[in-house]
Design a protein around this motif. Structure first.
Motif, PDB file in Angstrom:
ATOM      1  N   THR A  95       9.465  19.915  29.751  1.00 39.70           N
ATOM      2  CA  THR A  95       8.602  19.700  28.468  1.00 39.70           C
ATOM      3  C   THR A  95       9.029  18.478  27.744  1.00 39.70           C
ATOM      4  O   THR A  95       9.972  18.010  28.052  1.00 39.70           O
ATOM      5  CB  THR A  95       8.654  20.781  27.538  1.00 39.70           C
ATOM      6  OG1 THR A  95       9.919  20.854  26.852  1.00 39.70           O
ATOM      7  CG2 THR A  95       8.198  22.283  28.187  1.00 39.70           C
TER       8      THR A  95
ATOM      9  N   THR B 252       8.781  29.470  27.614  1.00 39.57           N
ATOM     10  CA  THR B 252       7.570  29.377  27.342  1.00 39.57           C
ATOM     11  C   THR B 252       6.451  30.240  28.174  1.00 39.57           C
ATOM     12  O   THR B 252       5.641  30.656  27.907  1.00 39.57           O
ATOM     13  CB  THR B 252       7.087  28.038  27.476  1.00 39.57           C
ATOM     14  OG1 THR B 252       7.707  27.363  28.795  1.00 39.57           O
ATOM     15  CG2 THR B 252       7.730  27.321  26.317  1.00 39.57           C
TER      16      THR B 252
ATOM     17  N   GLN C 239       7.401  31.133  22.609  1.00 36.65           N
ATOM     18  CA  GLN C 239       7.054  30.374  21.683  1.00 36.65           C
ATOM     19  C   GLN C 239       5.858  30.724  20.619  1.00 36.65           C
ATOM     20  O   GLN C 239       5.729  30.359  19.526  1.00 36.65           O
ATOM     21  CB  GLN C 239       6.564  28.977  22.442  1.00 36.65           C
ATOM     22  CG  GLN C 239       5.064  29.170  23.052  1.00 36.65           C
ATOM     23  CD  GLN C 239       5.237  29.484  24.409  1.00 36.65           C
ATOM     24  OE1 GLN C 239       6.197  30.283  24.734  1.00 36.65           O
ATOM     25  NE2 GLN C 239       4.532  28.987  25.387  1.00 36.65           N
ATOM     26  N   LYS C 240       5.448  32.052  21.134  1.00 36.56           N
ATOM     27  CA  LYS C 240       4.352  32.578  20.424  1.00 36.56           C
ATOM     28  C   LYS C 240       4.851  33.818  19.635  1.00 36.56           C
ATOM     29  O   LYS C 240       4.133  34.436  18.961  1.00 36.56           O
ATOM     30  CB  LYS C 240       2.882  33.094  21.092  1.00 36.56           C
ATOM     31  CG  LYS C 240       2.643  31.613  22.006  1.00 36.56           C
ATOM     32  CD  LYS C 240       1.932  30.516  21.061  1.00 36.56           C
ATOM     33  CE  LYS C 240       1.520  29.717  22.136  1.00 36.56           C
ATOM     34  NZ  LYS C 240       1.250  28.176  21.674  1.00 36.56           N
TER      35      LYS C 240
ATOM     36  N   LYS D 293       5.456  25.567  19.539  1.00 34.22           N
ATOM     37  CA  LYS D 293       5.679  24.591  20.733  1.00 34.22           C
ATOM     38  C   LYS D 293       7.078  24.157  20.412  1.00 34.22           C
ATOM     39  O   LYS D 293       7.661  24.273  19.418  1.00 34.22           O
ATOM     40  CB  LYS D 293       4.821  23.256  20.339  1.00 34.22           C
ATOM     41  CG  LYS D 293       3.301  23.507  20.080  1.00 34.22           C
ATOM     42  CD  LYS D 293       2.686  23.514  21.419  1.00 34.22           C
ATOM     43  CE  LYS D 293       1.126  23.425  21.278  1.00 34.22           C
ATOM     44  NZ  LYS D 293       0.384  23.822  22.396  1.00 34.22           N
ATOM     45  N   VAL D 294       7.556  23.815  21.641  1.00 36.58           N
ATOM     46  CA  VAL D 294       8.726  22.939  21.556  1.00 36.58           C
ATOM     47  C   VAL D 294       8.500  21.579  21.566  1.00 36.58           C
ATOM     48  O   VAL D 294       7.548  21.090  22.351  1.00 36.58           O
ATOM     49  CB  VAL D 294       9.723  23.181  22.882  1.00 36.58           C
ATOM     50  CG1 VAL D 294      10.107  24.714  22.664  1.00 36.58           C
ATOM     51  CG2 VAL D 294       9.026  23.149  24.177  1.00 36.58           C
TER      52      VAL D 294
ATOM     53  N   GLU E 295       7.834  18.104  15.837  1.00 36.35           N
ATOM     54  CA  GLU E 295       6.935  17.117  16.124  1.00 36.35           C
ATOM     55  C   GLU E 295       7.968  16.151  16.464  1.00 36.35           C
ATOM     56  O   GLU E 295       8.941  15.336  15.508  1.00 36.35           O
ATOM     57  CB  GLU E 295       6.158  16.620  14.981  1.00 36.35           C
ATOM     58  CG  GLU E 295       4.897  17.553  14.706  1.00 36.35           C
ATOM     59  CD  GLU E 295       3.954  17.689  15.730  1.00 36.35           C
ATOM     60  OE1 GLU E 295       3.613  16.835  16.621  1.00 36.35           O
ATOM     61  OE2 GLU E 295       3.525  18.870  16.289  1.00 36.35           O
TER      62      GLU E 295
ATOM     63  N   HIS F 113       0.709  11.628  25.503  1.00 33.04           N
ATOM     64  CA  HIS F 113       0.852  13.249  25.759  1.00 33.04           C
ATOM     65  C   HIS F 113      -0.370  14.102  26.216  1.00 33.04           C
ATOM     66  O   HIS F 113      -0.407  14.757  27.197  1.00 33.04           O
ATOM     67  CB  HIS F 113       1.714  13.607  24.546  1.00 33.04           C
ATOM     68  CG  HIS F 113       2.363  15.156  24.764  1.00 33.04           C
ATOM     69  ND1 HIS F 113       3.372  15.772  24.263  1.00 33.04           N
ATOM     70  CD2 HIS F 113       2.084  16.337  25.699  1.00 33.04           C
ATOM     71  CE1 HIS F 113       3.724  17.092  24.453  1.00 33.04           C
ATOM     72  NE2 HIS F 113       2.662  17.319  25.601  1.00 33.04           N
TER      73      HIS F 113
ATOM     74  N   LYS G 210      -4.501  24.625  31.030  1.00 39.03           N
ATOM     75  CA  LYS G 210      -4.527  24.932  29.716  1.00 39.03           C
ATOM     76  C   LYS G 210      -6.247  24.647  29.153  1.00 39.03           C
ATOM     77  O   LYS G 210      -6.590  24.996  27.964  1.00 39.03           O
ATOM     78  CB  LYS G 210      -3.920  23.903  28.869  1.00 39.03           C
ATOM     79  CG  LYS G 210      -2.380  24.389  28.643  1.00 39.03           C
ATOM     80  CD  LYS G 210      -1.712  23.981  27.627  1.00 39.03           C
ATOM     81  CE  LYS G 210      -0.251  24.564  27.321  1.00 39.03           C
ATOM     82  NZ  LYS G 210      -0.108  25.771  26.749  1.00 39.03           N
TER      83      LYS G 210
ATOM     84  N   TYR H  92      10.673   8.516  26.226  1.00 40.37           N
ATOM     85  CA  TYR H  92       9.540   9.220  26.215  1.00 40.37           C
ATOM     86  C   TYR H  92       8.788   8.879  27.417  1.00 40.37           C
ATOM     87  O   TYR H  92       7.974   9.788  28.012  1.00 40.37           O
ATOM     88  CB  TYR H  92       8.439   8.564  24.929  1.00 40.37           C
ATOM     89  CG  TYR H  92       7.992   9.873  24.108  1.00 40.37           C
ATOM     90  CD1 TYR H  92       7.289  10.869  24.569  1.00 40.37           C
ATOM     91  CD2 TYR H  92       7.946   9.731  22.740  1.00 40.37           C
ATOM     92  CE1 TYR H  92       6.743  11.918  23.992  1.00 40.37           C
ATOM     93  CE2 TYR H  92       7.192  10.544  21.890  1.00 40.37           C
ATOM     94  CZ  TYR H  92       6.781  11.632  22.503  1.00 40.37           C
ATOM     95  OH  TYR H  92       5.957  12.618  21.680  1.00 40.37           O
TER      96      TYR H  92
ATOM     97  N   TRP I 104       9.769  10.762  30.292  1.00 48.08           N
ATOM     98  CA  TRP I 104       9.579  12.208  30.461  1.00 48.08           C
ATOM     99  C   TRP I 104       8.047  11.935  31.004  1.00 48.08           C
ATOM    100  O   TRP I 104       7.495  12.979  31.882  1.00 48.08           O
ATOM    101  CB  TRP I 104       9.635  12.945  29.115  1.00 48.08           C
ATOM    102  CG  TRP I 104       8.742  14.313  29.226  1.00 48.08           C
ATOM    103  CD1 TRP I 104       8.964  15.410  29.870  1.00 48.08           C
ATOM    104  CD2 TRP I 104       7.326  14.545  28.564  1.00 48.08           C
ATOM    105  NE1 TRP I 104       7.943  16.191  29.662  1.00 48.08           N
ATOM    106  CE2 TRP I 104       6.987  15.759  28.821  1.00 48.08           C
ATOM    107  CE3 TRP I 104       6.536  13.878  27.721  1.00 48.08           C
ATOM    108  CZ2 TRP I 104       5.892  16.253  28.586  1.00 48.08           C
ATOM    109  CZ3 TRP I 104       5.214  14.226  27.305  1.00 48.08           C
ATOM    110  CH2 TRP I 104       4.946  15.588  27.850  1.00 48.08           C
TER     111      TRP I 104
HETATM  112  N1  LIG Z   1       2.752  17.192  19.178  1.00 53.79           N
HETATM  113  C1  LIG Z   1       3.963  17.926  19.557  1.00 53.79           C
HETATM  114  C2  LIG Z   1       3.659  18.537  20.944  1.00 53.79           C
HETATM  115  C3  LIG Z   1       4.742  19.673  21.516  1.00 53.79           C
HETATM  116  C4  LIG Z   1       4.023  20.190  22.854  1.00 53.79           C
HETATM  117  O1  LIG Z   1       2.770  20.207  23.284  1.00 53.79           O
HETATM  118  N2  LIG Z   1       4.991  21.005  23.492  1.00 53.79           N
HETATM  119  C5  LIG Z   1       4.714  21.734  24.522  1.00 53.79           C
HETATM  120  C6  LIG Z   1       5.495  21.364  25.618  1.00 53.79           C
HETATM  121  S1  LIG Z   1       5.447  19.605  26.159  1.00 53.79           S
HETATM  122  C7  LIG Z   1       4.823  23.243  24.364  1.00 53.79           C
HETATM  123  O2  LIG Z   1       5.576  23.482  23.627  1.00 53.79           O
HETATM  124  N3  LIG Z   1       3.986  23.726  24.944  1.00 53.79           N
HETATM  125  C8  LIG Z   1       3.974  25.328  24.934  1.00 53.79           C
HETATM  126  C9  LIG Z   1       2.578  25.972  24.549  1.00 53.79           C
HETATM  127  O3  LIG Z   1       1.621  25.186  24.666  1.00 53.79           O
HETATM  128  O4  LIG Z   1       2.273  27.027  24.915  1.00 53.79           O
HETATM  129  C10 LIG Z   1       5.250  17.216  19.872  1.00 53.79           C
HETATM  130  O5  LIG Z   1       5.216  15.918  19.983  1.00 53.79           O
HETATM  131  O6  LIG Z   1       6.360  17.810  19.391  1.00 53.79           O
END
Ligand SMILES: N[C@@H](CCC(=O)N[C@@H](CS)C(=O)NCC(=O)O)C(=O)O
Length: 230
Positions: A17, A40, A45-46, A58-59, A71, A113, A124, A172, A175
């Motif tokens: 991630t 996840t 995460q929920k 989110k992470v 963020e 992203h 998703k 960034y 990744w």
């Molecule tokens: N805008 C957030 C985006 C965070 C994000 O989308 N994280 C994703 C992993 S890349 C996540 O936690 N996904 C788990 C989910 O959506 O359940 C940031 O930059 O920190």
């Protein structure tokens, strides 16, 4: 946090991630920090417990002396401001220049992203698996082309996002590139980004960040929770 004292840092992460970006940043800084794996694929995460850390589920999330910051734009900006000697962003006294750096972080977070998500996590957006791979992913790949073209052209002037100076924007990009090429994005037309990726792989901080991630991959595999990029 008491000014001048080293804050206690804990980063909530999950393999593959965007939590990889602040992990690289922290490894570049060289400050002690803990990571906590968020499962996840199992929906951790929920859970109410994690939602107290990040209500968006989110992470990454960074605990600074127990206080959460979420963020990537904010986490990376805080790390840069708190550890200026690490040069996560080029030093500047010009407020406009500093905001241009924020704009660069926001570009990766808010423009690049979401396209990564369409390419790497198409399910998703649509429940039908076949359609997600036949429609959502190809649309994401198409929309990503001009973005990667712009980045590749930019890297023609120097190895890093800011020319000769490494910055967290390079973390960034690292990744993003791993994530999209890991699911088949054709990188042949972007030789400068490929060179950038190879140079990133040589950085000890990146290697340490990836080693931390590998430990978590092993944990998830052992628990049966690992979903490899596909
Ligand atoms: N805008 C957030 C985006 C965070 C994000 O989308 N994280 C994703 C992993 S890349 C996540 O936690 N996904 C788990 C989910 O959506 O359940 C940031 O930059 O920190």
């Amino acid at each position: 946090m008491i000014w001048g004292e080293m804050p206690e840092l804990k980063l909530f992460v999950a393999p593959n991630t965007c939590a990889r970006v602040p992990t690289i940043a922290l490894e570049e800084i060289g400050v002690p920090f803990d990571t906590e794996l968020v499962r996840t694929a199992a929906g951790q995460q929920k859970t109410p417990e994690y939602l107290k850390v990040n209500p968006k589920g989110k992470v990454p999330a960074l605990l600074i002396d127990g206080e959460p910051l979420t963020e990537n734009v904010a986490i990376l900006s805080w790390l840069n401001a708190t550890f200026p000697d690490a040069n996560l962003l080029p030093k500047t006294d010009d407020p406009l220049e500093a905001l241009r750096q924020t704009a660069d972080l926001a570009f990766f977070s808010a423009t690049v992203h979401p396209l990564v998500t369409r390419i790497a996590m198409p399910l998703k957006f649509i429940e039908d698996k076949a359609l997600s791979f036949e429609i959502v992913r190809p649309e994401g790949v198409k929309a990503m082309q001009p973005v990667m073209r712009m980045i590749d052209d930019r890297l023609a002037d120097g190895p890093w996002w800011y020319g000769d100076t490494w910055s967290v924007l390079d973390g960034y990009l690292y990744w993003v590139w791993s994530r999209i090429t890991g699911v088949g994005f054709d990188g042949d037309a972007f030789p400068n980004i490929q060179r950038h990726h190879a140079m990133m792989n040589e950085r000890p901080a990146v290697q340490r960040a990836m080693a931390r991630e590998a430990v978590n991959v092993d944990i998830l595999k052992a628990e049966g929770h690992y979903v490899p990029p596909r």
